[in-house]
Enzyme design. Structure first.
Site, PDB file in Angstrom:
ATOM      1  N   ASP A 105       2.416  -9.207   4.638  1.00 34.79           N
ATOM      2  CA  ASP A 105       1.734  -8.517   3.542  1.00 34.79           C
ATOM      3  C   ASP A 105       0.228  -8.715   3.685  1.00 34.79           C
ATOM      4  O   ASP A 105      -0.285  -8.733   4.808  1.00 34.79           O
ATOM      5  CB  ASP A 105       2.262  -9.061   2.203  1.00 34.79           C
ATOM      6  CG  ASP A 105       2.182  -8.048   1.074  1.00 34.79           C
ATOM      7  OD1 ASP A 105       1.072  -7.840   0.562  1.00 34.79           O
ATOM      8  OD2 ASP A 105       3.215  -7.468   0.716  1.00 34.79           O
ATOM      9  N   HIS A 126      -1.757  -8.843  -3.914  1.00 32.97           N
ATOM     10  CA  HIS A 126      -0.461  -8.251  -3.596  1.00 32.97           C
ATOM     11  C   HIS A 126       0.424  -9.222  -2.835  1.00 32.97           C
ATOM     12  O   HIS A 126       1.588  -9.445  -3.179  1.00 32.97           O
ATOM     13  CB  HIS A 126      -0.669  -6.960  -2.804  1.00 32.97           C
ATOM     14  CG  HIS A 126       0.584  -6.151  -2.625  1.00 32.97           C
ATOM     15  ND1 HIS A 126       1.414  -6.293  -1.533  1.00 32.97           N
ATOM     16  CD2 HIS A 126       1.145  -5.190  -3.392  1.00 32.97           C
ATOM     17  CE1 HIS A 126       2.418  -5.448  -1.640  1.00 32.97           C
ATOM     18  NE2 HIS A 126       2.287  -4.767  -2.764  1.00 32.97           N
ATOM     19  N   ASN A 138       7.196   4.009  -3.533  1.00 30.77           N
ATOM     20  CA  ASN A 138       6.928   4.329  -4.945  1.00 30.77           C
ATOM     21  C   ASN A 138       6.482   5.773  -5.148  1.00 30.77           C
ATOM     22  O   ASN A 138       5.726   6.056  -6.074  1.00 30.77           O
ATOM     23  CB  ASN A 138       5.809   3.411  -5.474  1.00 30.77           C
ATOM     24  CG  ASN A 138       6.093   1.950  -5.282  1.00 30.77           C
ATOM     25  OD1 ASN A 138       7.244   1.532  -5.203  1.00 30.77           O
ATOM     26  ND2 ASN A 138       5.043   1.153  -5.195  1.00 30.77           N
ATOM     27  N   SER A 177       7.551  -2.990  -4.125  1.00 30.03           N
ATOM     28  CA  SER A 177       6.983  -4.206  -3.543  1.00 30.03           C
ATOM     29  C   SER A 177       7.499  -5.448  -4.252  1.00 30.03           C
ATOM     30  O   SER A 177       7.628  -6.506  -3.638  1.00 30.03           O
ATOM     31  CB  SER A 177       5.456  -4.184  -3.653  1.00 30.03           C
ATOM     32  OG  SER A 177       4.870  -3.512  -2.575  1.00 30.03           O
TER      33      SER A 177
END
Length: 438
Positions: free
Chosen positions: A184, A215, A313, A386
């Site tokens: 990530d 994130h 998404n 996520s």
């Protein structure tokens, strides 16, 4: 070995809007598994590329070698090369790939993005009434075992609703002895919940040796946050798992296929049992999956590593459902969709639209999920596939601890077989909601 992240000519595509994946100008070349040396030699001889090998940079703690400097790199464990090739060389490379038995195919390298913080854009607001009706329908159907109104009664003083939904709050397993890699944006190592933890880390983004981006910190927290965080409730599914943090996205949440492949090579070489990737690139209707990432995933499974990736998404339910993102759309990568507190599919979660690959395999909690965030904020609620992905990755770690034989394909099997069946369509929720062993 950081991989240079080239500048992006256009801003990040907005979820819910049309448009295909962005590319970098580099290429991915799939090599025959048993002819890696011959394949690399063919690229060097036929195209004039000077190639390096991932096995070399994995031994280099400073990671000074870049694709830009070497013209390309071969990931031996994956059977893939990432190369810089100007237009004249690209044409020659395509010709050689079609002739050489040691080379299979060539693909343009994509730009990928973090898939968290699902935005509430204007196109969704215009359909707000339909969305509310969709939610109400979900609350009124069936009992709590199938996703009804009783599913809203989560008391979060001790555990987040996500941990309760996947059963981690009831599990006696903690992920002890299991290695989870989160590829990530990195991790805030100064966060109080991670100080003193044994964490292996590596950056694969050029010029960014460390990171404290939100994130990645949020995703690591969900997968393997502590059993007793500085501030309750507990949000980490597998609190005693060994954490491997691979930075494959820059602090803006942008990266490339090459960075991901470098992170995968590193995670596999370190024997990570579970690899969680909350990232992806848009896939269009009718578009197939990457043969190169599919081979990488197959090789990971053979080495005992299960790769999970966010489904994306891009949907705006109930009006539109978008296809599963790259690389989650590869058949050998476990694609994770998102559900809300009503155990209904989240309005933004992508679905099984494309016939060739692109199926949602399982779902996890992905709406208003609390987890760690870089200081001084420290904790934050976020939504997105996520967030669903590290929930499932943490469950996979618990299953792997409970079942020592559950590695690679067998871990995939256990996740599917033990999932909680939901009333939603399999195209949206796959096998159902991931469940921790008790």
């Amino acid at each position: 070995m950081p991989l240079a992240t080239p500048p992006v000519p256009n801003p990040s595509p907005q979820p819910g809007l049309p448009g295909g994946p962005e590319t970098t100008g580099r290429f991915l070349v799939l090599l025959e598994p048993d002819k890696l040396t011959a394949g690399a030699a063919a690229l060097t001889k036929g195209v004039g590329l000077q190639l390096a090998y991932a096995g070399d940079f994995l031994k280099d703690p400073e990671g000074l070698l870049t694709v830009k400097e070497s013209e390309g790199i071969v990931f031996e464990d994956l059977g893939v090369a990432v190369v810089n090739a100007p237009p004249d060389q690209a044409a020659a490379m395509s010709s050689i790939v079609s002739k050489e038995s040691s080379l299979r195919t060539v693909e343009p390298e994509r730009i990928v993005y973090a898939l968290g913080g699902a935005p509430m854009d204007l196109s969704y607001l215009r359909g707000y009434r339909d969305a509310v009706n969709h939610l109400v329908d979900g609350l009124l159907k069936g009992d709590s075992a199938e996703g009804g109104s009783a599913a809203l009664s989560f008391e979060e003083a001790a555990f987040t609703w996500g941990l309760q939904a996947v059963g981690a709050s009831r599990s006696r397993f903690t992920g002890r002895g299991i290695r989870i890699a989160v590829l990530d944006t990195g991790l805030d190592f100064n966060h109080p919940d991670f100080i003193g933890r044994s964490i292996q880390s590596r950056s694969f983004v050029d010029g960014v040796p460390t990171a404290q981006d939100g994130h990645g910190t949020h995703c690591v927290g969900i997968a393997a946050g502590p059993a007793r965080p500085a501030q309750p409730p507990r949000f980490g599914v597998a609190p005693e798992a060994e954490i491997f943090v691979g930075k494959v996205l820059n602090d803006a949440g942008r990266g490339t296929d090459g960075c991901i492949l470098a992170g995968l090579q590193w995670a596999i070489a370190n024997g990570c049992h579970v690899i969680s990737m909350s990232l992806g690139a848009r896939v269009l209707r009718g578009q197939g999956y990457s043969a190169i990432f599919e081979q990488a995933a197959q090789r990971a499974l053979a080495r005992g590593s299960l790769i999970l990736a966010a489904a994306g998404n891009d949907s705006r339910r109930p009006q539109t459902v978008a296809p599963v993102s790259h690389p989650a759309n590869c058949p050998s990568i476990f694609a994770v969709g998102a559900i809300d507190r009503a155990l209904s599919v989240a309005w933004f979660s992508n679905g099984s639209i494309n016939a060739e690959g692109g199926s949602v395999d399982i779902v996890g909690p992905g709406v208003d999920c609390r987890s760690s965030w870089p200081i001084p904020t420290q904790y934050k609620d976020e939504s997105g596939t996520s967030m669903a992905t590290p929930h499932v990755a943490g469950v996979a770690a618990l299953i792997a601890e409970a079942n020592p034989e559950a590695r690679g394909p067998r871990l995939h099997f256990h996740l599917v077989q033990t999932a909680r069946r939901l009333s939603g369509s399999a195209a949206d929720v796959g096998a159902g909601l991931a469940q921790a062993p008790v």
